[in-house]
Design an enzyme around this catalytic site. Structure first.
Site, PDB file in Angstrom:
ATOM      1  N   MET A  57     -43.132-128.856  14.187  1.00  0.00           N
ATOM      2  CA  MET A  57     -43.568-129.238  15.527  1.00  0.00           C
ATOM      3  C   MET A  57     -44.565-130.383  15.403  1.00  0.00           C
ATOM      4  SD  MET A  57     -46.585-126.731  16.919  1.00  0.00           S
ATOM      5  CE  MET A  57     -46.968-127.985  18.128  1.00  0.00           C
ATOM      6  N   ASP A  59     -46.250-133.490  18.575  1.00  0.00           N
ATOM      7  CA  ASP A  59     -46.974-133.790  19.809  1.00  0.00           C
ATOM      8  C   ASP A  59     -46.800-132.780  20.947  1.00  0.00           C
ATOM      9  OD1 ASP A  59     -46.833-135.994  18.176  1.00  0.00           O
ATOM     10  OD2 ASP A  59     -46.366-137.403  19.766  1.00  0.00           O
ATOM     11  N   TRP A  83     -40.316-133.653   9.783  1.00  0.00           N
ATOM     12  CA  TRP A  83     -40.071-134.413  11.007  1.00  0.00           C
ATOM     13  C   TRP A  83     -38.619-134.895  11.087  1.00  0.00           C
ATOM     14  CZ3 TRP A  83     -38.290-139.129  12.510  1.00  0.00           C
ATOM     15  CH2 TRP A  83     -38.554-139.505  13.840  1.00  0.00           C
ATOM     16  N   ASP A 194     -44.045-142.981  25.154  1.00  0.00           N
ATOM     17  CA  ASP A 194     -45.012-141.931  25.509  1.00  0.00           C
ATOM     18  C   ASP A 194     -45.592-142.112  26.910  1.00  0.00           C
ATOM     19  OD1 ASP A 194     -44.521-141.310  22.861  1.00  0.00           O
ATOM     20  OD2 ASP A 194     -46.385-142.182  22.141  1.00  0.00           O
TER      21      ASP A 194
END
Length: 524
Positions: A57, A59, A83, A194
């Site tokens: 896991m 952000d 990742w 983002d």
């Protein structure tokens, strides 16, 4: 959305120097019961922080209070402990403390704008429905379409919209095409990702993390009336040119990722993640432009990609990803990686600097009775000497079991420095040191350090949350430093205070787990 772990591995905040946990590597052939049992017995796996049942896991994404429950989405790799293959996982809670794993919320759409990953974004309520805008990544159609080049990946980043079809936020419908398909013309961006949103009058406002090579980090500002059609306005704020060069612009500050922007007190706060740290800027927002007046670091340790939300009482709550600082081989062997920080309440000091404190709800996990002594330093107390001796005895006799505790103490270093050890019979687990250099002080937690405001002889208040391999440390309500400690004590931890330092107060509690198996209930 964080792509590289290089910066975090360089931090090595508390990397193991003593005995390590060496689990048997899991594989796709492992049976579910065996995997769950190994995750549940891993002493480095936290017991009261949020993390998925297994795998990687990072952000926090779109945290939101809706329908009487807290919803946390986060970056997740359902295929392994490193990742890649980014999805949005989903967890819910009645109190920001006790979490239930929900089905995966968003997955890449083959041949869609997010075919290579559902990256980070935000959630808002629009017409009584929850919508999310996130960054999707896909292969570029040509060299001119790529917005992300970090030396490993080359992707086209676009901003995508999905709307929840139910109040439990389990069923989502994506808008097929990106709602923001490309950066503003004429900008040679170092990134484009983002999104964060807020309402301003009759329009939605949106910011994106970005930057321009050779110029610096940049936050791009857009507005919209319907979440689907966006107009670029101008940069909300711009940074300065990086002092160094790197293949990955995030490493030099030429790319600001994971932005968040919100009012706090009579100011506005901008959060950005770059150069391995979450940085805050406090200033004035007027005419849709932001003028920073103060700035600093949110957390000096292993902490990144912070995101905020409003809780049920309207407080501004901060979440952050606590990355690992051990090699990928150990993450794969363990079968999990990454932890969500405890919820932190944000406020401004009298000097308009950002202050963080763990949300009071965490106190519900304290196991009574506590080890407590306080007010030792008050000279007016007739039995001060007796109290001081009793307090030190209580401190010396305290024992921390199962790597799950909250510790609060106040220390007055007579010569400006002190050393606090947590140790077992196997040796030192962690050391917390205050050092002085001329008129300045620094706080050190193993190999990580942070500047500590105040004069050398001023008292230092520490509040620490130990949970498996995670140690969140808060000093004088102004400094935060999160460390990863991959050491396995041989038994309960004891505390030792060294150098010429006076113990003014001390409190310690064991902490209750929030599940019976370290949140590994969905590890299949």
């Amino acid at each position: 959305m964080t792509l590289s772990r290089r910066t975090f591995l360089q931090l090595s905040a508390g990397a193991a120097l003593a005995s390590r946990w060496h689990p048997t590597p899991y594989s796709a052939a492992s049976n579910d019961a065996s995997l769950c049992a190994r995750l549940a017995s891993d002493p480095l796996r936290p017991q009261y922080h949020l993390l998925p049942g297994h795998n990687w896991m990072n952000d926090p994404n779109g945290p939101i209070y809706f329908g009487g429950r807290y919803h946390m989405f986060h970056q997740y790799n359902p295929r392994g402990g490193t990742w890649g293959n980014m999805h949005w996982a989903h967890a819910t809670s009645p109190d920001m403390l006790h979490w239930h794993h929900e089905p995966i919320a968003l997955a890449p759409t083959p041949a869609g704008p997010d075919s290579d990953g559902v990256f980070s974004g935000s959630a808002i309520v629009d017409q009584q429905k929850v919508a999310v805008i996130y960054t999707g990544v896909a292969p570029p159609s040509g060299p001119g379409d790529a917005t992300l080049r970090d030396g490993v990946h080359t992707w086209r980043e676009t901003q995508c919209l999905a709307v929840a079809k139910d109040n439990d936020l389990r069923i989502w419908k994506k808008v097929p095409e990106p709602v923001i398909a490309a950066p503003p013309p004429g900008l040679a961006v170092t990134g484009f990702r983002d999104p964060a949103l807020w309402r301003e009058g009759d329009k939605w406002m949106l910011i994106l993390g970005s930057g321009v090579r050779g110029t610096g980090g940049m936050i791009l500002l857009y507005n919209s009336t319907d979440l689907r059609h966006w107009t670029y306005l101008h940069p909300l704020v711009e940074g300065s040119r990086a002092a160094s060069q790197s293949t990955n612009p995030v490493d030099t500050g030429e790319m600001w990722e994971c932005p968040d922007f919100f009012p706090l007190g009579n100011k506005h706060v901008l959060l950005i993640s770059t150069m391995g740290k979450v940085r805050w800027k406090v200033g004035t927002y007027a005419n849709q432009r932001f003028t920073p007046e103060k700035e600093g670091i949110v957390d000096w340790g292993s902490y990144y990609a912070a995101k905020t939300m409003l809780d049920a009482d309207g407080r501004r709550i901060l979440w952050g990803w606590i990355p690992e600082t051990r090699p990928d081989a150990e993450l794969i062997a363990a079968g999990w990686a990454g932890v969500m920080s405890l919820p932190r309440v944000l406020s401004l000091t009298a000097q308009n600097e950002l202050s963080t404190a763990v949300a009071p709800v965490i106190e519900n996990l304290r196991i009574s009775p506590a080890s407590t002594c306080s007010d030792v330093g008050k000279k007016s107390h007739p039995d001060e000497v007796v109290m001081r001796s009793a307090c030190r005895q209580l401190f010396d006799e305290a024992r921390i079991k199962d790597l799950a505790a909250e510790i609060k103490l106040q220390i007055r270093p007579k010569n400006g420095d002190f050393k606090l050890r947590l140790s077992s019979e196997a040796g030192e687990f962690v050391s917390i040191v205050c050092s002085k250099n001329s008129a300045t002080r620094e706080l050190h937690v193993n190999s990580a350090s942070a500047p500590l405001p105040g004069l050398p002889g001023d008292p230092i208040s520490l509040r620490m949350f130990l949970d498996g391999s995670v140690l969140e440390v808060f000093a004088n309500e102004t400094v935060a430093l999160t460390a990863r400690v991959y050491r396995i004590p041989s038994g309960p931890l004891r505390l030792q205070l060294e150098r010429d330092a006076e113990l003014l107060s001390f409190e310690a509690w064991q902490m209750k787990p929030i599940s019976k198996n370290r949140l590994a209930d969905d590890c299949s």
